[in-house]
Design a protein around this motif. Structure first.
Motif, short mmCIF file in Angstrom:
data_model
loop_
_atom_site.label_atom_id
_atom_site.label_comp_id
_atom_site.label_asym_id
_atom_site.label_seq_id
_atom_site.Cartn_x
_atom_site.Cartn_y
_atom_site.Cartn_z
N GLU A 330 0.83 -1.21 0.00
CA GLU A 330 0.00 0.00 0.00
C GLU A 330 0.86 1.26 0.00
O GLU A 330 0.55 2.23 -0.70
CB GLU A 330 -0.91 -0.01 1.23
N LYS A 375 -1.92 -7.02 -2.46
CA LYS A 375 -2.16 -6.77 -3.89
C LYS A 375 -1.07 -5.88 -4.46
O LYS A 375 -0.58 -4.97 -3.79
CB LYS A 375 -3.53 -6.10 -4.08
N ARG A 380 -4.24 -2.67 -7.76
CA ARG A 380 -4.53 -1.41 -7.04
C ARG A 380 -4.76 -0.25 -8.02
O ARG A 380 -5.62 0.61 -7.78
CB ARG A 380 -3.37 -1.08 -6.09
#
Length: 631
Positions: A330, A375, A380
């Motif tokens: 992230e 991910k 994303r």
């Protein structure tokens, strides 16, 4: 005696006739009683009329009370008189009993006379005399009997009349008492209703007064309301004008945001380089003698610098961003999200991962399947694009998106979304000749097209995830000594974005290229033989061509060898200045890979030193320089 007997018989006949007459009189008395009952019915009807005259009952209550007192006195007098009548009636009944006894005696005498008739012939003369006496006596007795009967009838009629009057009085008293009670109740109810009506009248009068006051206030406020309405109308018109100005400013602000966003990215560099060091694996950590990477903490190099130690020598490199080993997926995407937004703004964006085999390129781009927190950049980026697409609908933007996926395997392009997968293996190299050829073309606007490539319209991130899974199953992978599941081809994911704003007649065309390059590796370390050897040679050749292109761009040579490989020719718009380009150089912290890591860092440093042209934004089918104001 015979004459006497005959007279007695005639007397009996007359008495029977009188008896029948008395019966007839009784029938008449019954009829009289019926008449009395009819009169009672009449009285009940009169009572009904009295009930309908309730309104005047309040005035008659006092008179009825006096009448009731008089009736009570009259009833007492009637009771006294009734007592006298009862005594006289008893005496008359005694007299009647006596006459009946005499009648019975006379009947016995007649029977005796009939028995003595034969004996009385001799004494006929005496009987004649007695007849005269008896005749006179009978005459007198008849007179007396008649008188008694008249008295009895008179007394009976009188008694019946008195009884009827008494019954009427009793009934009238009962009716009067009942009527009095009902009238009293009704009077009380009328009083209560009257008081309620008076209270209601007072309340209505108060409400009427309040309503009149409100009416006066309303009349006063109508003018104020009209004035306020006119003011509100002017205010609404002003708000409408301000709303139109705000909408115009919003559109202008969005344009300015895109311009400033692009300017920021240009200031950062149109070709940027991020460096990511993957964590040590469990088997690598056991053989590690010391860390080969360090990160400077100075203000200039913090977060951007990385030092590599080899044989006691330190090599320092600086990039746009350096991600240490424990950074999350992230956090990495936060740094990339601005480039993804540029694709929606109408620019070509290219993000590719470079590095040796096993350095984490595929993990950076795709992530770990089945783990949402891990991910990669591709899923994303798609989530961000579709979320932004949804959020820009109220501003009038409508987007259409198309996806294509291919791989470059041994300098051959393969369509990873082709539905004809049964003949896929047959299209591989046969005796050095490819089965199906795909041609790369670049138009005047810098758009890249691959002939016969499958292009799929997509509307959600789930559809793209399904296609990514299909492509991952079709991609060429193999086992080497450096990686159990090594990608043996260059994977290219392309998302074409077509946007239209109906309110401003603005159109944009953006392209997002996300590329997972095959891993570079030395033949001595990979241990590749046979097909794996050919794959490794093809991969290293294409990556060498990429290095040649980067060197030529860095030296600003007139000729850049884009056509030396399918990879560089496909990436020509991205590397030649028509795109915003980001390269992820992935590094392994394994000390045994320090040589490959140094080569990767040097190559990334050369890429970071390149200066390419300004990317162009596609609007209305034409490319425009981002430094110009766009409509």
């Amino acid at each position: 005696m015979r004459k006497n007997c005959t007279s007695l018989q005639e007397k009996l006949i007359k008495e029977e006739a009188e008896k029948s007459a008395a019966v007839e009189s009784l029938v008449k008395e019954r009829e009289a009683r019926l008449d009395i009952e009819r009169s009672h019915t009449t009285l009940s009807e009169d009572l009904g009329r009295t009930e309908r005259e309730i309104q005047s009952a309040n005035q008659k209550i006092s008179s009825l009370n006096e009448m009731y007192k008089r009736l009570q006195e009259y009833i007492t007098s009637l009771q006294q008189y009734n007592g006298k009548l009862h005594t006289e009636l008893s005496s008359v009944e005694d007299e009647l009993k006596r006459v009946e006894k005499e009648k019975a005696t006379a009947a016995e005498n007649i029977a005796m006379l009939r028995g003595q008739l034969t004996l009385s012939i001799s004494s006929q003369e005496e009987a004649t005399k007695q007849k005269d006496d008896l005749a006179s006596e009978v005459y007198s007795m008849r007179g007396e009997l008649k008188q008694v009967r008249d008295d009895r009838d008179c007394q009976l009629s009188r008694a019946q009349t008195l009884n009827a009057d008494l019954m009427k009085l009793k009934e009238s008293r009962e009716n009067s008492s009942i009527e009095l009670d009902s009238l009293t109740l009704k009077a009380n109810e009328l009083k209560e209703k009257t008081s309620l009506k008076e209270n209601q009248i007072k309340a209505l009068q108060e409400k009427l007064a309040a309503a009149e006051k409100k009416l006066q206030v309303t009349d006063i406020s109508v003018f104020e309301t009209r004035t306020e309405f006119e003011g509100q109308k002017k205010f609404v018109d002003e708000l409408q004008r301000r709303l139109e100005d705000t909408e115009f400013k919003l559109i202008e602000g969005e344009r300015l945001r895109k311009k400033l966003h692009n300017t920021i990215l240009e200031l950062k560099g149109n070709i940027r380089v991020f460096c990511r060091v993957r964590p040590l694996l469990s088997d690598e950590s056991r053989s590690t003698e010391g860390k080969i990477f360090s990160y400077p903490t100075s203000m200039e190099a913090s977060g951007r610098g990385i030092d590599l130690s080899q044989n006691g020598q330190k090599h320092s490199f600086t990039f746009d961003k350096v991600f240490i080993q424990d950074v999350s997926q992230e956090e990495i995407f936060v740094e990339v999200s601005q480039l993804v937004q540029s694709a929606l703004d109408g620019y070509k964006v290219c993000i590719f991962a470079y590095g040796q085999t096993g350095s984490g390129k595929t993990y950076t781009m795709m992530g770990k399947p089945g783990h949402p927190d891990e991910k990669g950049l591709i899923p994303r980026s798609l989530e961000q694009i579709f979320q932004t697409k949804q959020s820009q609908q109220p501003q009038g933007w409508k987007y259409e998106m198309q996806v294509s996926m291919l791989e470059i395997y041994n300098e051959t392009i393969r369509d990873l979304l082709s539905t004809n997968r049964s003949s896929y293996d047959a299209t591989r190299l046969e005796n050095g000749t490819p089965g199906k050829q795909y041609t790369i073309k670049h138009d005047a606007n810098g758009n890249t097209q691959v002939s016969d490539l499958t292009v799929v319209d997509v509307h959600s991130a789930k559809e793209v995830a399904f296609l990514l899974n299909q492509a991952a199953n079709s991609r060429s992978v193999g086992k080497t000594q450096m990686n159990e599941q090594s990608s043996r081809s260059h994977f290219v994911f392309t998302l074409r974005i077509y946007g239209v704003n109906e309110s401003t007649d603005q159109q944009v065309q953006g392209v997002l290229n996300l590329i997972d390059l095959a891993g570079s590796e030395r033949l001595s370390k990979s241990g590749s033989t046979g097909d794996r050897l050919k794959e490794t040679q093809a991969i290293n050749k294409s990556l060498s061509s990429l290095s040649d292109v980067i060197f030529a761009l860095a030296k600003k040579e007139d000729h850049v060898p884009f056509r030396n490989s399918k990879l560089t020719y496909l990436l020509q718009p991205c590397l030649g200045g028509d795109s915003k380009t980001l390269m992820f150089v992935n590094i392994s912290p394994d000390p045994s890979s320090v040589g490959e890591s140094l080569c990767s860092l040097r190559f990334a440093s050369r890429v970071n030193a390149c200066e390419i042209g300004t990317p162009r934004r596609q609007t209305n089918g034409r490319a425009t320089d981002s430094r110009l104001r766009y409509c």
